[in-house]
Motif scaffolding. Structure first.
Motif, short mmCIF file in Angstrom:
data_model
loop_
_atom_site.label_atom_id
_atom_site.label_comp_id
_atom_site.label_asym_id
_atom_site.label_seq_id
_atom_site.Cartn_x
_atom_site.Cartn_y
_atom_site.Cartn_z
N GLU A 193 0.82 -1.21 0.00
CA GLU A 193 0.00 0.00 0.00
C GLU A 193 0.86 1.26 0.00
O GLU A 193 0.46 2.30 -0.54
CB GLU A 193 -0.94 0.00 1.21
N PHE A 194 2.02 1.19 0.63
CA PHE A 194 2.93 2.33 0.63
C PHE A 194 3.86 2.30 -0.56
O PHE A 194 4.12 3.32 -1.20
CB PHE A 194 3.73 2.35 1.93
N GLU A 195 4.36 1.12 -0.89
CA GLU A 195 5.32 0.98 -1.98
C GLU A 195 5.18 -0.41 -2.59
O GLU A 195 5.03 -1.40 -1.87
CB GLU A 195 6.74 1.18 -1.43
N ALA A 196 5.20 -0.49 -3.90
CA ALA A 196 5.08 -1.77 -4.58
C ALA A 196 6.17 -2.73 -4.12
O ALA A 196 7.34 -2.37 -4.05
CB ALA A 196 5.16 -1.59 -6.09
N GLY A 197 5.75 -3.96 -3.78
CA GLY A 197 6.71 -4.97 -3.37
C GLY A 197 7.10 -4.91 -1.91
O GLY A 197 7.89 -5.74 -1.44
N LEU A 198 6.56 -3.94 -1.15
CA LEU A 198 6.93 -3.77 0.25
C LEU A 198 5.75 -4.11 1.15
O LEU A 198 4.63 -3.68 0.91
CB LEU A 198 7.37 -2.34 0.51
N VAL A 199 6.00 -4.89 2.19
CA VAL A 199 4.98 -5.22 3.19
C VAL A 199 5.50 -4.82 4.56
O VAL A 199 6.70 -4.62 4.75
CB VAL A 199 4.62 -6.72 3.17
N GLY A 200 4.58 -4.70 5.53
CA GLY A 200 5.03 -4.32 6.86
C GLY A 200 3.98 -4.54 7.92
O GLY A 200 2.79 -4.70 7.63
N VAL A 201 4.44 -4.59 9.15
CA VAL A 201 3.56 -4.69 10.32
C VAL A 201 4.03 -3.69 11.36
O VAL A 201 5.21 -3.32 11.41
CB VAL A 201 3.58 -6.11 10.93
N SER A 202 3.10 -3.23 12.19
CA SER A 202 3.43 -2.30 13.27
C SER A 202 2.56 -2.58 14.47
O SER A 202 1.41 -3.02 14.33
CB SER A 202 3.23 -0.84 12.83
N ALA A 203 3.10 -2.31 15.65
CA ALA A 203 2.35 -2.48 16.90
C ALA A 203 2.56 -1.25 17.77
O ALA A 203 3.62 -0.61 17.71
CB ALA A 203 2.80 -3.74 17.62
N PRO A 204 1.56 -0.91 18.60
CA PRO A 204 1.64 0.32 19.38
C PRO A 204 2.50 0.21 20.63
O PRO A 204 2.50 -0.81 21.32
CB PRO A 204 0.18 0.57 19.76
N VAL A 205 3.23 1.28 20.91
CA VAL A 205 3.97 1.44 22.16
C VAL A 205 3.20 2.46 22.99
O VAL A 205 2.91 3.56 22.51
CB VAL A 205 5.41 1.93 21.91
N ARG A 206 2.90 2.11 24.25
CA ARG A 206 2.09 2.97 25.10
C ARG A 206 2.91 3.48 26.28
O ARG A 206 3.83 2.81 26.75
CB ARG A 206 0.86 2.22 25.62
N ASP A 207 2.55 4.68 26.76
CA ASP A 207 3.22 5.22 27.94
C ASP A 207 2.49 4.77 29.19
O ASP A 207 1.57 3.94 29.13
CB ASP A 207 3.33 6.74 27.85
N PHE A 208 2.86 5.30 30.34
CA PHE A 208 2.29 4.85 31.61
C PHE A 208 0.79 5.15 31.71
O PHE A 208 0.08 4.52 32.50
CB PHE A 208 3.02 5.52 32.78
#
Length: 262
Positions: A193-208
């Motif tokens: 979706e961002f760039e042809a041929g590129l895939v990715g995953v992300s997860a959230p980092v939360r504060d206190f």
């Protein structure tokens, strides 16, 4: 009435920032740099003024000039400054976790934050014992990336309309649905979706407080990561939870507090 020396310096700094923002634009990133004429058009200044300012910035390493095309791009000293100033608690606690994550998945990991309508990479590390600078300091559109979708987890539909409603790239209801899907999974995923041929995953980092303050991201070519995208997502989510815990986030306490408030 003439400007005081301090006021003149302030105007000069503002003009330099305008040039740096132009060199950080999508147009400049896609082209690999911009010439003096185009930069003068973008910032609305005379070519001679822009040329002098760029030469001064280049002398300090803030921008670089390609010797072949004569076009300017952001310099490595600027990225170095960003990296050094980002040695905050977030970066300090995230870096060792990112090294472990990258070693586990054998891919480069990125620590990202939200900057207006873009995702900005603060830190990139490989599975080996070194940092990777290709993405540090670079901003990309939030709606196109898995990192953007988890970084926007706390946003309401109204806030999304304020931030993206006039952008036109992605309808807000569709973006909202993608954000909600990422929340249910515990991670977001994108495939080309961002760039042809590129895939990715992300997860959230939360504060206190339980607020999303950053995202851990893994991006790689589809032939290498595409078949194990969900596995990578779950692994990245566990790593993000470790960083969150180091920042003081306790899910049970947060949930209990929310229940009492409700």
């Amino acid at each position: 009435m003439t400007d005081t020396p301090s006021a003149a310096r302030g105007h000069g700094l503002r003009r330099d920032i305008d040039l740096l923002e132009a060199l950080a634009s999508d147009e400049a990133q896609q082209a690999g740099g911009l010439g003096v004429v185009r930069l003068a058009q973008l910032v609305g200044r005379e070519k001679t003024q822009v040329s002098r300012a760029l030469k001064a910035l280049a002398a300090e390493g803030i921008v670089e000039r390609d010797p072949d095309t004569l076009e300017y791009r952001l310099g490595w000293r600027l990225f170095s400054l960003v990296a050094r100033t980002s040695e905050s608690r977030l970066v300090r606690v995230a870096e060792p976790v990112m090294h472990a994550l990258s070693a586990d998945l054998e891919e480069t990991s990125h620590l990202c934050v939200l900057s207006d309508r873009e995702v900005l990479t603060l830190l990139s590390v490989s599975g080996h014992s070194f940092r990777v600078h290709g993405w540090e300091g670079r901003g990309v559109p939030a709606w196109q990336t898995s990192a953007g979708r988890v970084l926007l987890a706390d946003a309401t539909p109204d806030e999304l309309y304020v931030r993206f409603g006039t952008a036109g790239e992605l309808p807000v209801p569709e973006l909202w649905a993608l954000i909600q899907d990422a929340g249910r999974r515990g991670y977001a995923r994108v495939s080309e979706e961002f760039e042809a041929g590129l895939v990715g995953v992300s997860a959230p980092v939360r504060d206190f407080r339980g607020r999303v303050v950053a995202a851990l991201n893994i991006s790689a070519p589809k032939p290498r990561l595409g078949e194990r995208l969900d596995e990578a997502g779950r692994t990245t989510a566990r790593a993000a939870a470790r960083v969150s815990a180091l920042l003081g986030w306790e899910p049970r306490r947060t949930s209990a507090a929310s229940a009492r408030l409700a």
